[in-house]
Motif scaffolding. Structure first.
Motif, PDB file in Angstrom:
ATOM      1  N   ASP A  34       0.841  -1.197   0.000  1.00 53.78           N
ATOM      2  CA  ASP A  34       0.000   0.000   0.000  1.00 53.78           C
ATOM      3  C   ASP A  34       0.877   1.248   0.000  1.00 53.78           C
ATOM      4  O   ASP A  34       1.401   1.645   1.043  1.00 53.78           O
ATOM      5  CB  ASP A  34      -0.921  -0.018   1.225  1.00 53.78           C
ATOM      6  N   LEU A  35       1.013   1.886  -1.160  1.00 58.75           N
ATOM      7  CA  LEU A  35       1.877   3.060  -1.253  1.00 58.75           C
ATOM      8  C   LEU A  35       1.295   4.265  -0.521  1.00 58.75           C
ATOM      9  O   LEU A  35       1.996   5.253  -0.304  1.00 58.75           O
ATOM     10  CB  LEU A  35       2.158   3.390  -2.723  1.00 58.75           C
ATOM     11  N   ASN A  36       0.043   4.202  -0.127  1.00 60.04           N
ATOM     12  CA  ASN A  36      -0.506   5.242   0.737  1.00 60.04           C
ATOM     13  C   ASN A  36       0.081   5.158   2.148  1.00 60.04           C
ATOM     14  O   ASN A  36      -0.039   6.103   2.927  1.00 60.04           O
ATOM     15  CB  ASN A  36      -2.030   5.130   0.822  1.00 60.04           C
ATOM     16  N   GLU A  37       0.692   4.011   2.452  1.00 58.32           N
ATOM     17  CA  GLU A  37       1.317   3.804   3.757  1.00 58.32           C
ATOM     18  C   GLU A  37       2.842   3.841   3.658  1.00 58.32           C
ATOM     19  O   GLU A  37       3.542   3.218   4.465  1.00 58.32           O
ATOM     20  CB  GLU A  37       0.856   2.471   4.358  1.00 58.32           C
ATOM     21  N   LYS A  38       3.345   4.583   2.684  1.00 55.67           N
ATOM     22  CA  LYS A  38       4.797   4.615   2.468  1.00 55.67           C
ATOM     23  C   LYS A  38       5.540   5.167   3.687  1.00 55.67           C
ATOM     24  O   LYS A  38       6.623   4.678   4.039  1.00 55.67           O
ATOM     25  CB  LYS A  38       5.118   5.455   1.234  1.00 55.67           C
ATOM     26  N   THR A  39       4.982   6.162   4.339  1.00 52.38           N
ATOM     27  CA  THR A  39       5.631   6.720   5.519  1.00 52.38           C
ATOM     28  C   THR A  39       5.785   5.662   6.605  1.00 52.38           C
ATOM     29  O   THR A  39       6.851   5.542   7.237  1.00 52.38           O
ATOM     30  CB  THR A  39       4.815   7.909   6.069  1.00 52.38           C
ATOM     31  N   ASN A  79       8.458  -2.687  -4.395  1.00 52.63           N
ATOM     32  CA  ASN A  79       8.309  -1.265  -4.088  1.00 52.63           C
ATOM     33  C   ASN A  79       9.462  -0.633  -3.316  1.00 52.63           C
ATOM     34  O   ASN A  79       9.584   0.600  -3.321  1.00 52.63           O
ATOM     35  CB  ASN A  79       7.016  -1.040  -3.291  1.00 52.63           C
ATOM     36  N   ASP A 105       0.019  -5.633  -6.875  1.00 50.75           N
ATOM     37  CA  ASP A 105       0.206  -4.303  -7.441  1.00 50.75           C
ATOM     38  C   ASP A 105      -0.120  -4.358  -8.933  1.00 50.75           C
ATOM     39  O   ASP A 105       0.546  -5.064  -9.687  1.00 50.75           O
ATOM     40  CB  ASP A 105       1.656  -3.850  -7.241  1.00 50.75           C
TER      41      ASP A 105
END
Length: 367
Positions: A169-174, A210, A232
């Motif tokens: 989940d790139l929205n959770e990269k942080t 990723n 993905d």
């Protein structure tokens, strides 16, 4: 190609080869590769898959529990096998079969120290919790770990690892980058104190896709990616589906209006219709949640919805208007639909569907 004559899970070694080749293309040639074959190789055939991958020069295998590792050893697998969730009751078997345990808290660490007291430099793996909050030591426990390792020569750390919680989940990269940062700090502490260098690894399949630049370390792990799922859309076309579940039509029924189909009168025919009974049910891994029109099977290229409730050993599909006969092949999932697409009809994921396929379903390895 000969059509199947019973419910069969086909396992494509060619697709497996494609997937490991693609995953390797994302990492350095010197980075080691751990193939995760837990849960019967994600519902396929752990022994066949592991023996094939061993020839592809994977460096490590990983299983969840001790009996899975023993089965691989009995099948002839010789590469190192990491047991991700060992239980102390099985530690003597782990040593007998030369398996390598993940030690993830003081209780398990101390229990394995005792079980391995007659060993020298027995390989173990230290798991650290960096945010998944499932298993693992904390960074604060490192001094105590190092002290114990210095006092006892029966253990040697083969690897240190952690597990990403949201790498797909790139929205959770942080969140993921913080996990990686925390693991780098753990790695630095251990590297500065140990007299030897263990392997470090944190990347799973989605991590490889990723975060390979940020966190490749010494080794990567892949489970679901080996079997054809990258989690993905931008990478999915690189993967090939390894398993296909197929069955056959056992019987065709002509249903009249207002007649019911299946247990609890799960479907009432509004008009005349034709159904086919398939020898596949929730005891085989197709749960009741796929029934009542949620999922469809494919017969001669036509989508046929499941009607009524899925039974323990059978299910029924609507074949009205489809040219088919008893004995014809039926596709549950494979290339189209994929296991992911089939699972999504019931609001679940490919992992759950694949690993639920019963051992009574015949496995067939194809090229």
């Amino acid at each position: 190609m000969t059509k199947i004559q019973e419910t069969t899970l086909e396992i494509s070694l060619g697709a497996l080869q494609n997937n490991i080749t693609f995953l390797r293309s994302k990492i350095r040639p010197t980075t080691k590769f751990m193939a995760v074959v837990k849960a019967y190789a994600y519902g396929s055939d752990a022994q066949q898959v592991a023996l094939f991958l061993e020839k592809q020069q994977v460096d490590y295998f990983a299983v969840a529990y001790t009996d899975e590792g023993i089965a691989l050893r009995n099948a002839g697998v010789t590469k190192p096998i990491l047991v991700l969730h060992p239980l102390p009751v099985h530690f003597h078997e782990i040593i007998a079969y030369k398996l390598e345990p993940s030690l993830y808290n003081k209780y398990v660490f101390d229990a394995f120290l005792e079980a391995s007291k007659n060993e020298t430099n027995y390989p173990v793996h230290l798991k650290f919790n960096t945010g998944l909050n499932r298993l693992g030591f904390t960074a604060e426990e490192i001094p105590e770990l190092l002290s114990a390792l210095e006092k006892h020569s029966n253990l040697q750390v083969a690897s240190v690892f952690s597990h990403l919680g949201a790498s797909e989940d790139l929205n959770e990269k942080t969140f993921t980058l913080q996990q990686i940062k925390d693991f780098k700090e753990v790695s630095a502490q251990l590297n500065s104190k140990l007299s030897y260098k263990p392997l470090f690894h944190i990347l799973n399949t989605s991590g490889i896709l990723n975060y390979a630049e940020e966190a490749q370390f010494d080794m990567v792990r892949s489970g679901i990616g080996l079997y054809g799922f990258g989690n993905d859309p931008q990478y999915n076309h690189h993967f090939k589906n390894v398993v296909s579940l197929k069955s056959v039509i056992s019987q065709i029924h002509h249903i009249q209006p207002n007649q019911s189909i299946g247990y609890n009168k799960g479907h009432i025919a509004k008009t005349a219709m034709k159904t086919a009974t398939i020898p596949l049910g929730h005891a085989d891994g197709i749960s009741r949640q796929y029934g009542k029109g949620k999922a469809f099977l494919t017969v001669n290229g036509k989508q046929c919805p499941i009607v009524g409730n899925v039974c323990m050993d059978m299910l029924m599909i609507d074949i009205t208007g489809v040219d088919c006969h008893e004995g014809d092949e039926v596709l549950i999932f494979g290339t189209q639909p994929t296991a992911s697409a089939f699972a999504s009809t019931a609001g679940t994921i490919s992992y759950e569907l694949l690993t639920a396929i019963s051992q009574r379903v015949r496995r067939k390895v194809v090229s």
